[in-house]
Write a protein that holds these residues in place. Structure first.
Motif, PDB file in Angstrom:
ATOM      1  N   GLY A 180      15.110 -42.880  18.229  1.00 53.29           N
ATOM      2  CA  GLY A 180      13.701 -42.760  17.910  1.00 53.29           C
ATOM      3  C   GLY A 180      13.520 -41.690  16.849  1.00 53.29           C
ATOM      4  N   LEU A 181      12.454 -41.820  16.068  1.00 49.64           N
ATOM      5  CA  LEU A 181      12.207 -40.871  14.979  1.00 49.64           C
ATOM      6  C   LEU A 181      10.728 -40.512  14.954  1.00 49.64           C
ATOM      7  CD1 LEU A 181      13.250 -39.436  12.376  1.00 49.64           C
ATOM      8  CD2 LEU A 181      12.706 -41.519  11.130  1.00 49.64           C
ATOM      9  N   LEU A 182      10.456 -39.217  14.963  1.00 52.75           N
ATOM     10  CA  LEU A 182       9.093 -38.723  14.795  1.00 52.75           C
ATOM     11  C   LEU A 182       9.013 -38.006  13.455  1.00 52.75           C
ATOM     12  CD1 LEU A 182       8.466 -37.063  18.309  1.00 52.75           C
ATOM     13  CD2 LEU A 182       8.214 -39.464  17.646  1.00 52.75           C
ATOM     14  N   ALA A 183       8.021 -38.345  12.672  1.00 54.69           N
ATOM     15  CA  ALA A 183       7.880 -37.686  11.375  1.00 54.69           C
ATOM     16  C   ALA A 183       6.460 -37.872  10.879  1.00 54.69           C
ATOM     17  CB  ALA A 183       8.888 -38.248  10.376  1.00 54.69           C
ATOM     18  N   GLY A 184       6.249 -37.408   9.665  1.00 53.13           N
ATOM     19  CA  GLY A 184       4.934 -37.555   9.058  1.00 53.13           C
ATOM     20  C   GLY A 184       4.996 -38.498   7.868  1.00 53.13           C
ATOM     21  N   ASN A 185       3.883 -38.599   7.223  1.00 54.39           N
ATOM     22  CA  ASN A 185       3.768 -39.488   6.075  1.00 54.39           C
ATOM     23  C   ASN A 185       4.722 -39.083   4.948  1.00 54.39           C
ATOM     24  OD1 ASN A 185       2.126 -41.545   4.558  1.00 54.39           O
ATOM     25  ND2 ASN A 185       1.712 -39.753   3.271  1.00 54.39           N
ATOM     26  N   ALA A 186       4.882 -37.797   4.754  1.00 58.11           N
ATOM     27  CA  ALA A 186       5.651 -37.325   3.603  1.00 58.11           C
ATOM     28  C   ALA A 186       7.124 -37.682   3.729  1.00 58.11           C
ATOM     29  CB  ALA A 186       5.480 -35.819   3.435  1.00 58.11           C
ATOM     30  N   LEU A 187       7.704 -37.451   4.904  1.00 53.91           N
ATOM     31  CA  LEU A 187       9.128 -37.777   5.075  1.00 53.91           C
ATOM     32  C   LEU A 187       9.372 -39.244   4.744  1.00 53.91           C
ATOM     33  CD1 LEU A 187      11.254 -39.120   7.405  1.00 53.91           C
ATOM     34  CD2 LEU A 187      12.010 -37.248   5.953  1.00 53.91           C
ATOM     35  N   ALA A 188       8.536 -40.110   5.276  1.00 53.35           N
ATOM     36  CA  ALA A 188       8.748 -41.542   5.049  1.00 53.35           C
ATOM     37  C   ALA A 188       8.550 -41.883   3.576  1.00 53.35           C
ATOM     38  CB  ALA A 188       7.799 -42.352   5.933  1.00 53.35           C
ATOM     39  N   THR A 189       7.536 -41.312   2.963  1.00 51.04           N
ATOM     40  CA  THR A 189       7.284 -41.627   1.558  1.00 51.04           C
ATOM     41  C   THR A 189       8.405 -41.096   0.670  1.00 51.04           C
ATOM     42  OG1 THR A 189       4.915 -41.423   2.058  1.00 51.04           O
ATOM     43  CG2 THR A 189       5.556 -41.491  -0.262  1.00 51.04           C
ATOM     44  N   LEU A 257       5.045 -42.282  13.046  1.00 54.47           N
ATOM     45  CA  LEU A 257       4.615 -41.476  11.898  1.00 54.47           C
ATOM     46  C   LEU A 257       3.173 -41.043  12.145  1.00 54.47           C
ATOM     47  CD1 LEU A 257       6.013 -43.721   9.005  1.00 54.47           C
ATOM     48  CD2 LEU A 257       7.122 -41.767  10.106  1.00 54.47           C
ATOM     49  N   THR A 258       2.983 -39.730  12.138  1.00 54.63           N
ATOM     50  CA  THR A 258       1.642 -39.215  12.424  1.00 54.63           C
ATOM     51  C   THR A 258       1.086 -38.510  11.196  1.00 54.63           C
ATOM     52  OG1 THR A 258       2.787 -37.348  13.437  1.00 54.63           O
ATOM     53  CG2 THR A 258       1.819 -38.979  14.913  1.00 54.63           C
ATOM     54  N   GLY A 259      -0.220 -38.556  11.043  1.00 57.14           N
ATOM     55  CA  GLY A 259      -0.872 -38.062   9.841  1.00 57.14           C
ATOM     56  C   GLY A 259      -1.184 -36.583   9.871  1.00 57.14           C
ATOM     57  N   SER A 260      -1.450 -36.023   8.684  1.00 55.44           N
ATOM     58  CA  SER A 260      -1.952 -34.657   8.580  1.00 55.44           C
ATOM     59  C   SER A 260      -2.906 -34.601   7.398  1.00 55.44           C
ATOM     60  CB  SER A 260      -0.806 -33.661   8.393  1.00 55.44           C
ATOM     61  OG  SER A 260      -0.540 -33.464   7.016  1.00 55.44           O
ATOM     62  N   ILE A 261      -3.698 -33.548   7.367  1.00 55.96           N
ATOM     63  CA  ILE A 261      -4.690 -33.415   6.299  1.00 55.96           C
ATOM     64  C   ILE A 261      -4.046 -33.229   4.935  1.00 55.96           C
ATOM     65  CG2 ILE A 261      -6.571 -32.568   7.741  1.00 55.96           C
ATOM     66  CD1 ILE A 261      -5.751 -29.709   6.884  1.00 55.96           C
ATOM     67  N   ARG A 262      -2.748 -33.029   4.918  1.00 60.40           N
ATOM     68  CA  ARG A 262      -2.050 -32.821   3.655  1.00 60.40           C
ATOM     69  C   ARG A 262      -1.612 -34.128   3.017  1.00 60.40           C
ATOM     70  NH1 ARG A 262       3.045 -28.745   3.862  1.00 60.40           N
ATOM     71  NH2 ARG A 262       4.380 -30.516   3.452  1.00 60.40           N
ATOM     72  N   ASP A 263      -1.752 -35.218   3.732  1.00 58.60           N
ATOM     73  CA  ASP A 263      -1.149 -36.478   3.293  1.00 58.60           C
ATOM     74  C   ASP A 263      -1.811 -37.088   2.067  1.00 58.60           C
ATOM     75  OD1 ASP A 263       0.445 -36.303   5.507  1.00 58.60           O
ATOM     76  OD2 ASP A 263      -0.651 -37.792   6.671  1.00 58.60           O
ATOM     77  N   ASP A 264      -0.994 -37.619   1.198  1.00 54.26           N
ATOM     78  CA  ASP A 264      -1.380 -38.670   0.269  1.00 54.26           C
ATOM     79  C   ASP A 264      -1.207 -39.996   1.004  1.00 54.26           C
ATOM     80  OD1 ASP A 264      -1.594 -37.006  -2.081  1.00 54.26           O
ATOM     81  OD2 ASP A 264       0.596 -36.870  -1.954  1.00 54.26           O
ATOM     82  N   GLY A 265      -1.748 -40.994   0.408  1.00 56.44           N
ATOM     83  CA  GLY A 265      -1.546 -42.335   0.945  1.00 56.44           C
ATOM     84  C   GLY A 265      -2.621 -42.661   1.941  1.00 56.44           C
ATOM     85  N   PRO A 266      -2.305 -42.763   3.185  1.00 49.73           N
ATOM     86  CA  PRO A 266      -0.982 -42.736   3.798  1.00 49.73           C
ATOM     87  C   PRO A 266      -0.345 -44.115   3.815  1.00 49.73           C
ATOM     88  CG  PRO A 266      -2.642 -42.938   5.485  1.00 49.73           C
ATOM     89  CD  PRO A 266      -3.371 -42.914   4.170  1.00 49.73           C
ATOM     90  N   LEU A 267       0.919 -44.136   4.225  1.00 58.42           N
ATOM     91  CA  LEU A 267       1.574 -45.416   4.491  1.00 58.42           C
ATOM     92  C   LEU A 267       0.854 -46.120   5.648  1.00 58.42           C
ATOM     93  CD1 LEU A 267       5.333 -44.337   4.305  1.00 58.42           C
ATOM     94  CD2 LEU A 267       3.810 -45.081   2.466  1.00 58.42           C
ATOM     95  N   PRO A 268       0.919 -47.435   5.676  1.00 58.71           N
ATOM     96  CA  PRO A 268       0.153 -48.164   6.698  1.00 58.71           C
ATOM     97  C   PRO A 268       0.504 -47.774   8.126  1.00 58.71           C
ATOM     98  CG  PRO A 268       0.959 -49.673   5.004  1.00 58.71           C
ATOM     99  CD  PRO A 268       1.583 -48.350   4.715  1.00 58.71           C
ATOM    100  N   GLU A 269       1.761 -47.472   8.385  1.00 65.97           N
ATOM    101  CA  GLU A 269       2.177 -47.170   9.753  1.00 65.97           C
ATOM    102  C   GLU A 269       1.702 -45.802  10.243  1.00 65.97           C
ATOM    103  OE1 GLU A 269       3.986 -48.816   7.666  1.00 65.97           O
ATOM    104  OE2 GLU A 269       5.002 -50.439   8.694  1.00 65.97           O
ATOM    105  N   VAL A 270       1.282 -44.946   9.325  1.00 67.27           N
ATOM    106  CA  VAL A 270       0.938 -43.583   9.724  1.00 67.27           C
ATOM    107  C   VAL A 270      -0.347 -43.592  10.550  1.00 67.27           C
ATOM    108  CG1 VAL A 270       0.260 -41.311   8.880  1.00 67.27           C
ATOM    109  CG2 VAL A 270       2.090 -42.587   7.743  1.00 67.27           C
TER     110      VAL A 270
END
Lengths: 367, 367, 367, 367
Positions: A180-189, A257-270
């Motif tokens: 399993g993997l937990l991360a944010g939008n940035a890692l995935a992008t 993938l969980t979001g934060s106020i710093r995100d661009d995008g986000p990717l759809p899964e976030v």
């Protein structure tokens, strides 16, 4: 030096100490998302509650949550925001039996020497601490957990900046060391930018050379994944086959993938709602037996708070959950200690070197 | 991707630009250790001085020193404190020929792309920078330098705290990858404590378990070496054969240990006078072609200041000197950049992981 | 909330516990600078030694030194390097009376609550710790110490980079809040550069604008002081009257400037031999009652190691020595704790802000 | 040294350079939240777009967003996730007129010296940088902005841990120096815990003494605010009147509290959806003229990304937006620089000292 699970020693509830303790009290939640005054809040340790004269373990615990006594007698550990009006919430703020609550910190310790050893082991972990044994033990643990456990990785945004680290992590995923993997939008992008363009934020992940107009790489990747509608669709459309996210998708490893106020995008899964995101993270945490947090204060603390020190296996036995936190900054790993997550192994180093060292220890060939 | 030395391009002194420049001026030092007003101070780059119409290179340079024109025509680069009354000291504070001084920054650059590449390469090195290529290049460089160059290691006190890192470094020494070592009293004492007692400051260097009364280990090692009169005598008397210092002694690798106000002891070899220490350090620096500084701000900056970016080989050709600085703290490696030592490769990581990764890259078996 | 010295409680040596303890043992030093095996090493706490049936305090202590029993019965705390052959050196490595040695850690604690309070107070000091009370207490302490104690300041090289911090510190010196200063070559050179040219390393200390050829400022100041032969002569010749060093010279505050391998210059007053430097530092430390270390790991640890937690006043009473360490980096202040200097108040902040806040708290007008 | 707004110099669009440039191109968004390929992405600088032969400014800009040409001719700067299908999105990836896009970086610079000065000013900001002038300029700026501008504060969770810092910030709010506050759940919860119990995470915010069972303080405050239904209701019910949040509520200062996966609670006002949260943050940013970010990497970068370097005032004139980022860690402030937010003043210090110094500079009496 092969890994063996430590044996869990339950408290001896037949002793007079436990017999003399009162039953635990409860009160109903006055409203959705609100606990009654005096609610008991959980720790990461196993906690037992005396109900109708019997001591019972809350099996799926976490830090800082309430315990709800279900009509069927089950004890659920529920974040206050997830309480429903009328839930029977355990009360009490002492953990040595006085109010029918017993926190069992020493279940995995063998003999008297252990606590002191633990104490010495813990303090003053810094860039100058010796980590040789930690690496050796982690390698043994991962070999064991691949087949008998569930390994959850938690990653900060920078992890995909380095070609070597990214290849090492992908090799770990492909060889079964990631459940399993937990991360944010940035890692995935960043990782998908690496897969598509061999850059991260426009900089080549091997040569470090910045590409002309490279800051558009990140934005274009976000936009294209959004157009495709999902990460797997994006991977298919652009025929990508490289890096951490591709490996997870290929192997069917669940991502949260969980979001934060710093995100661009986000990717759809976030997940844009962070509390729904916490719920999804905890759903993966509830299965895991080892958690490894890399270079992210936000995700490390979030995950640390929802990770108990133990897991009840299907056969009813109790085993430890191992928690590692690796970061270049003492401040970050110390934050974890401050928050009370004592049962963590913290390592102060660059996570790129960490992951490459782990992959080599597991005899994985990096691509 | 095997290593090849870049070619050095001398300035074209036949051009009218250089022909039109005046001879450089000099004045005698008014007293021992005092330069005349207006003295020229060197950089780490090759600098040419026009003397009697001829441009001549100061061959053994360093930063922030004066240039002395010897009676035999030689140009010596001398720290101001080492000037002698009457020395002819070069004057001038411009480096583009105006006063007969020319600093040649681009001797190793090939074509126009290089400077930009250099620029991009340099900025923003942090824990999040990609280091995969740096490792690959360093491995190639070390293979080359072992046989054709001179590798100088500079180490902070904490380097010997970890059994794995210590073994990796010892393997590097034993396999010919170390031609000199600069360090302080603490590194040597910690490493010898490891050799004698398998601890550093009383803590086991593998298990991390603190030994009873372990703080005496350090003090006892200092005291015993002092009683023996020298590190080699101590190694013989106690029959030690393990770690960095033992490897250096066995292989005849020269050590320069310099003192600081923080020292216990000190060991007999440690130079208490820091300016004599600087002289001894520079004597090793003058031979080296690659310098690798690990986890020490004090020694890194000291060494960086006395390390030029080039070396004149016996055949008169000019080659680069490679300077690496590795530290867990961005602040330390950035200090090196602030001081003007631009031609450094900085890496932000834990030096234990760094050295183990390097040793593995060189196919060295750790003990 | 005015400051009052805590009362020191001696151990009750009339108790049977102390009566039953044996006399302490000693052995002579086998050579200059060498302690006998089994030597006792001091801590920063008051230590008592039973000699001929009487418990006696080693009055001027420090960490990690030997105790020498003089022919006249005095107990001197002597660094091993300063032992002379034949000195009678106390033996023993237990401190609870078993070998006639008693370390008294709780002399200044009042009642039972204190140790716990101490414990809580100490841990987890970081950039996120609340420092409001520390500032208030320090202000009260400094008001007291100005007239009744001896305040020693220890400063890192960067302290003179900021016009405001420099003015605040100069005001403290001029108003009697500084009885001694320990620093290195760089601090003194930077500050004198500020006095002469209003720059530090060529950058204006207020506007931060870099001056053309500004890197010569530092070198020129070094060279000119060397030509003048001393700092006071330099101040006179150039008619300087500004900054920390000028204020110290004007007020007759003793400076100990010690060298390091990183130094340019050095200034004439800088002691090149670091062990002679340690001796000179300790001579000032032996008088002081409060030590404040600012932004220097090297000098902070060096000073911390030679600073005991107590001072015996001329009337025989015992008072605490207060030790503050202020640095922007948790790692530095934690190093002090790791070294065992527990009785320190550590603050994590920029020292420029620290000193300006202290000066304002003391109602000093900055120039 | 009173503050005066720098004058903005528009590009001279009458010149042949601008006349020769083509009109900008656009394409419609293919789906909600998706930009067309080749979309132009904004910077923090003023950007002009040539439409029907006329150069027009996108007035409310931010970094990394698309520009939408509205039917009424307005240019809206819209995050890609907020695009609607059919929006006319500007295309083009050059900013010097080639494609009808002109980025104007130097509008506030006066003469030729300025850019160089800017350059020198910017680099190498660390704990060793001189900040005296920055403080002086900030004080003057705040005095001006209180009456003529809009000051937005962005705060990390730790800001309320110190009684002094909290009082200083409350004084700033009460005296008109705060027109908006961006923070997370933790800052608000810690501050309200301080108001109710004089602790933060159970530790007294002045004495630092940990309270028995103090970890429940935080959880109880969260739970009680949730029961009350809102922060103002909580303040009324418990009759609180102390600290930052109380001051904001009393003065009607708008708060935007955004969620993160690390949150307990959350408080009712906290926005769980981070993208809705970004929208709410940007709504405050669109009004502000000065932004001050304190001790939060997450909120600092999030805010920095949505803050342009300029503001168009109601009278059509253009003024700068000032952005400050203050943190104890160089890494955090450097991240802001890495992200391209060059027009920021970064200061490396403890924010507690920072805010107290600012409050004193404004002659505010701390409560």
């Amino acid at each position: 030096m092969s890994f063996a699970l430590p044996v869990y020693h339950s408290p001896d509830f037949s002793s007079s100490f436990f017999a003399a303790a009162p039953d635990v009290r409860w009160e109903t939640a006055p409203a959705d998302g609100v606990a009654p005054e005096g609610f008991h809040s959980t720790s990461m340790y196993p906690e037992y509650f005396k109900i109708d004269g019997t001591w019972r373990l809350a099996e799926e615990s976490r830090m800082d949550a309430s315990v709800v006594l279900r009509p069927d007698g089950r004890l659920d550990v529920v974040e206050n925001r997830n309480l429903r009006k009328g839930d029977r919430v355990i009360l009490g703020r002492s953990e040595r039996g006085e109010e029918g609550i017993y926190m069992h910190c020493s279940g995995f310790l063998a003999g008297d020497a252990a606590p002191d050893d633990q104490f010495v082991f813990r303090q003053g972990r810094s860039r100058e601490t010796s980590y040789a044994r930690d690496y050796d033990e982690l390698i043994e643990l991962l070999r064991y957990e691949r087949d008998h456990g569930n390994i959850l990785w938690v990653m900060g945004p920078a992890f995909a900046f380095d070609a070597g680290a990214r290849a090492a992590m992908a090799a770990l995923v492909e060889n079964g060391y990631c459940h399993g993997l937990l991360a944010g939008n940035a890692l995935a992008t960043h990782d998908l930018e690496g897969a598509m363009l061999h850059t991260a934020l426009g900089q080549d992940i091997y040569t470090q050379i910045s590409q002309p107009n490279g800051h558009y790489h990140h934005l274009d990747v976000c936009n294209r994944v959004r157009r495709c509608g999902s990460i797997p669709a994006f991977i298919r459309e652009y025929e990508l086959d490289d890096g951490i996210i591709c490996a997870c998708v290929k192997k069917g490893v669940p991502l949260v993938l969980t979001g934060s106020i710093r995100d661009d995008g986000p990717l759809p899964e976030v997940m844009g709602d962070v509390y729904a995101g916490q719920n999804a993270m905890r759903a993966l945490v509830k299965r895991c037996t080892t958690v490894i947090c890399l270079a992210t204060m936000l995700h490390t603390i979030a995950t640390g708070n929802m990770t108990p020190s133990f897991r009840v296996l299907p056969d009813g036995s109790v085993r430890p959950v191992y928690l590692y936190a690796v970061d270049a900054d003492e401040f970050v790993v110390n934050k974890l200690l401050d928050r009370g997550s004592l049962a963590a192994t913290t390592m102060v180093t660059n996570v790129q070197d960490f992951i490459r060292t782990v992959a080599r220890g597991l005899d994985l060939t990096e691509t």
